[in-house]
Design an enzyme around this catalytic site. Structure first.
Site, PDB file in Angstrom:
ATOM      1  N   GLY A 204       6.211  -0.677   2.002  1.00 17.31           N
ATOM      2  CA  GLY A 204       7.495  -0.300   1.418  1.00 17.31           C
ATOM      3  C   GLY A 204       7.668  -0.821   0.003  1.00 17.31           C
ATOM      4  O   GLY A 204       8.428  -0.251  -0.787  1.00 17.31           O
TER       5      GLY A 204
ATOM      6  N   GLU B 216       0.165  -0.062   6.124  1.00 18.60           N
ATOM      7  CA  GLU B 216       0.869   0.144   7.390  1.00 18.60           C
ATOM      8  C   GLU B 216      -0.068   0.486   8.539  1.00 18.60           C
ATOM      9  O   GLU B 216       0.201   0.171   9.690  1.00 18.60           O
ATOM     10  CB  GLU B 216       1.910   1.270   7.246  1.00 18.60           C
TER      11      GLU B 216
ATOM     12  N   GLU C 235       6.055   1.724  -2.054  1.00 25.67           N
ATOM     13  CA  GLU C 235       6.930   2.917  -1.999  1.00 25.67           C
ATOM     14  C   GLU C 235       8.153   2.741  -2.888  1.00 25.67           C
ATOM     15  O   GLU C 235       8.585   3.673  -3.580  1.00 25.67           O
ATOM     16  CB  GLU C 235       7.337   3.178  -0.543  1.00 25.67           C
TER      17      GLU C 235
ATOM     18  N   ALA D 192       8.241  -3.349   4.090  1.00 25.53           N
ATOM     19  CA  ALA D 192       9.418  -3.424   4.951  1.00 25.53           C
ATOM     20  C   ALA D 192       9.322  -4.712   5.764  1.00 25.53           C
ATOM     21  O   ALA D 192       8.228  -5.254   5.950  1.00 25.53           O
ATOM     22  CB  ALA D 192       9.468  -2.211   5.869  1.00 25.53           C
TER      23      ALA D 192
HETATM   24  N1  CAA Z   1       7.801  -8.619   6.394  1.00 27.79           N
HETATM   25  C1  CAA Z   1       8.278  -9.848   6.693  1.00 27.79           C
HETATM   26  N2  CAA Z   1       7.722 -10.991   6.302  1.00 27.79           N
HETATM   27  C2  CAA Z   1       6.629 -10.892   5.534  1.00 27.79           C
HETATM   28  C3  CAA Z   1       6.059  -9.674   5.153  1.00 27.79           C
HETATM   29  C4  CAA Z   1       6.697  -8.481   5.611  1.00 27.79           C
HETATM   30  N3  CAA Z   1       6.266  -7.263   5.265  1.00 27.79           N
HETATM   31  N4  CAA Z   1       4.975  -9.912   4.393  1.00 27.79           N
HETATM   32  C5  CAA Z   1       4.861 -11.230   4.289  1.00 27.79           C
HETATM   33  N5  CAA Z   1       5.844 -11.838   4.989  1.00 27.79           N
HETATM   34  C6  CAA Z   1       6.064 -13.280   5.181  1.00 27.79           C
HETATM   35  C7  CAA Z   1       4.989 -13.864   6.064  1.00 27.79           C
HETATM   36  O1  CAA Z   1       5.260 -13.627   7.428  1.00 27.79           O
HETATM   37  C8  CAA Z   1       5.039 -15.315   5.679  1.00 27.79           C
HETATM   38  O2  CAA Z   1       6.135 -15.917   6.351  1.00 27.79           O
HETATM   39  P1  CAA Z   1       5.946 -17.363   7.084  1.00 27.79           P
HETATM   40  O3  CAA Z   1       5.620 -18.303   5.959  1.00 27.79           O
HETATM   41  O4  CAA Z   1       7.271 -17.602   7.701  1.00 27.79           O
HETATM   42  O5  CAA Z   1       4.807 -17.186   8.031  1.00 27.79           O
HETATM   43  C9  CAA Z   1       5.400 -15.277   4.188  1.00 27.79           C
HETATM   44  O6  CAA Z   1       5.919 -13.965   3.949  1.00 27.79           O
HETATM   45  C10 CAA Z   1       4.183 -15.450   3.302  1.00 27.79           C
HETATM   46  O7  CAA Z   1       3.204 -14.506   3.726  1.00 27.79           O
HETATM   47  P2  CAA Z   1       1.673 -14.917   4.016  1.00 27.79           P
HETATM   48  O8  CAA Z   1       1.593 -16.298   4.550  1.00 27.79           O
HETATM   49  O9  CAA Z   1       1.075 -13.818   4.846  1.00 27.79           O
HETATM   50  O10 CAA Z   1       1.109 -14.907   2.530  1.00 27.79           O
HETATM   51  P3  CAA Z   1      -0.372 -14.580   2.067  1.00 27.79           P
HETATM   52  O11 CAA Z   1      -0.432 -14.915   0.616  1.00 27.79           O
HETATM   53  O12 CAA Z   1      -1.381 -15.206   2.977  1.00 27.79           O
HETATM   54  O13 CAA Z   1      -0.548 -12.983   2.234  1.00 27.79           O
HETATM   55  C11 CAA Z   1       0.176 -10.677   2.070  1.00 27.79           C
HETATM   56  C12 CAA Z   1       0.253 -12.106   1.477  1.00 27.79           C
HETATM   57  C13 CAA Z   1      -1.257 -10.126   1.881  1.00 27.79           C
HETATM   58  C14 CAA Z   1       1.163  -9.831   1.286  1.00 27.79           C
HETATM   59  C15 CAA Z   1       0.538 -10.709   3.565  1.00 27.79           C
HETATM   60  O14 CAA Z   1       1.756 -11.425   3.728  1.00 27.79           O
HETATM   61  C16 CAA Z   1       0.696  -9.367   4.199  1.00 27.79           C
HETATM   62  O15 CAA Z   1      -0.297  -8.712   4.509  1.00 27.79           O
HETATM   63  N6  CAA Z   1       1.974  -8.928   4.434  1.00 27.79           N
HETATM   64  C17 CAA Z   1       2.274  -7.709   5.146  1.00 27.79           C
HETATM   65  C18 CAA Z   1       2.003  -6.495   4.280  1.00 27.79           C
HETATM   66  C19 CAA Z   1       2.314  -5.238   5.057  1.00 27.79           C
HETATM   67  O16 CAA Z   1       1.723  -4.951   6.087  1.00 27.79           O
HETATM   68  N7  CAA Z   1       3.276  -4.429   4.549  1.00 27.79           N
HETATM   69  C20 CAA Z   1       3.680  -3.202   5.185  1.00 27.79           C
HETATM   70  C21 CAA Z   1       4.907  -3.427   6.030  1.00 27.79           C
HETATM   71  S1  CAA Z   1       5.367  -1.986   6.964  1.00 27.79           S
HETATM   72  C22 CAA Z   1       6.163  -0.967   5.858  1.00 27.79           C
HETATM   73  O17 CAA Z   1       6.328  -1.295   4.719  1.00 27.79           O
HETATM   74  C23 CAA Z   1       6.655   0.348   6.400  1.00 27.79           C
HETATM   75  C24 CAA Z   1       7.115   1.301   5.368  1.00 27.79           C
HETATM   76  O18 CAA Z   1       6.396   2.177   4.965  1.00 27.79           O
HETATM   77  C25 CAA Z   1       8.483   1.247   4.840  1.00 27.79           C
END
Ligand code: CAA
Length: 257
Positions: free
Chosen positions: A108, A131, A111, A65
């Site tokens: 998400g 999460e 999911e 998400a």
């Molecule tokens: N939401 C918004 N933006 C996101 C994102 C997310 N979930 N995941 C990644 N991005 C963005 C980053 O902020 C980054 O943007 P900027 O370049 O503007 O900083 C861009 O995508 C690239 O990401 P990274 O620089 O972090 O890339 P990476 O290769 O170093 O890492 C990753 C990749 C491991 C996927 C890392 O981005 C990450 O951990 N993302 C979050 C994953 C996460 O926590 N997901 C759960 C979200 S909550 C949810 O989903 C609730 C639910 O149950 C519905």
């Protein structure tokens, strides 16, 4: 129709939806989910479509998400708007949906993949419910669908630690139907979807419904449910055609009715 956050393509009886927010690793913001549902509404209505593929990019199916969109939400806002109710609609589609996953399918994203009927994974795929690292839990079915797919031990470990699972582990655990080399993922998905779309659509929809029913009911009820629907398929022209074609040693010509 023009979309901002997804790309849509059809070939024959198969539709491909590609999540397209590359700068955010396909993070699933509200407008993306709305567009996804609009596209799915259209394909569900379209008699010419028999199977739908959902995919992302090489790097990410979807990284979850959208965190900036969620960050400042309050409980009443979430409760009233119920954004995950809109996500839930994705998982209640009647036509078959294949998730073709390369790269990250997290939160998400995992999911969403699990809302599809099965997952074809590239060897680069990584699944997880991270999460917990954000101080929350999965909110779009992750604790339920992951547990049903991989069992309690692994689902619990993944949800409590946020650890990611590589494609091979996901396949061993039963989350993934099949792993293919990343370069072949889309071709395999098209081919699999074309196979499904070539079958009788009523039979395919009934098969999907019955397999899903296994997760909602007892064995005895499920078996009764399946039997009723099996008998029901004898009201279709495709049943007559399928069995006639077998006996006449030719390919069936299904009319999807
Ligand atoms: N939401 C918004 N933006 C996101 C994102 C997310 N979930 N995941 C990644 N991005 C963005 C980053 O902020 C980054 O943007 P900027 O370049 O503007 O900083 C861009 O995508 C690239 O990401 P990274 O620089 O972090 O890339 P990476 O290769 O170093 O890492 C990753 C990749 C491991 C996927 C890392 O981005 C990450 O951990 N993302 C979050 C994953 C996460 O926590 N997901 C759960 C979200 S909550 C949810 O989903 C609730 C639910 O149950 C519905």
């Amino acid at each position: 129709m023009e979309y901002e956050n997804i790309r849509v393509e059809t070939r024959g009886r198969v539709a491909l939806i590609t999540l397209h927010r590359p700068a955010q690793l396909n993070a699933l913001c509200g407008p993306l989910i709305a567009e996804l549902n609009a596209a799915l509404d259209g394909f569900e209505r379209d008699e010419g479509i028999g199977c739908i593929i959902l995919t992302g990019s090489e790097k990410a199916f979807a990284a979850g998400a959208d965190i900036p969109e969620m960050r400042d939400r309050t409980h009443p806002e979430f409760f009233v708007a119920d954004p995950f109710g809109e996500w839930d609609r994705v998982g209640r589609r009647r036509k078959p949906m294949i998730a073709a996953v390369a790269g990250y399918a997290l939160g998400g994203g995992c999911e969403l993949a699990m809302m599809c009927d099965f997952i074809l994974a590239a060897d680069t795929a990584k699944f997880g419910q991270p999460e917990i690292k954000l101080g929350v839990i999965p909110g779009a079915g992750g604790t339920q669908r992951l547990t049903r797919a991989v069992g309690k031990a692994k689902a619990m470990e993944l949800c409590l630690t946020g650890r990611l699972m590589a494609a091979a582990e996901a396949e061993r655990a039963g989350l993934v139907a099949r792993i293919v080399p990343a370069a072949d993922l889309l071709a395999e998905a098209w081919q699999t979807a074309e196979t499904i779309a070539s079958m009788s659509l009523p039979a395919v929809m009934v098969a999907k419904d019955c397999v899903d029913r296994a997760f909602e009911t007892t064995l005895a009820e499920g078996v009764r449910y399946e039997r009723g629907l099996f008998y029901g398929l004898f009201a279709t022209a495709d049943q007559k055609e399928g069995m006639a074609a077998f006996l006449e040693k030719r390919k069936p010509n299904f009319e999807h009715r």
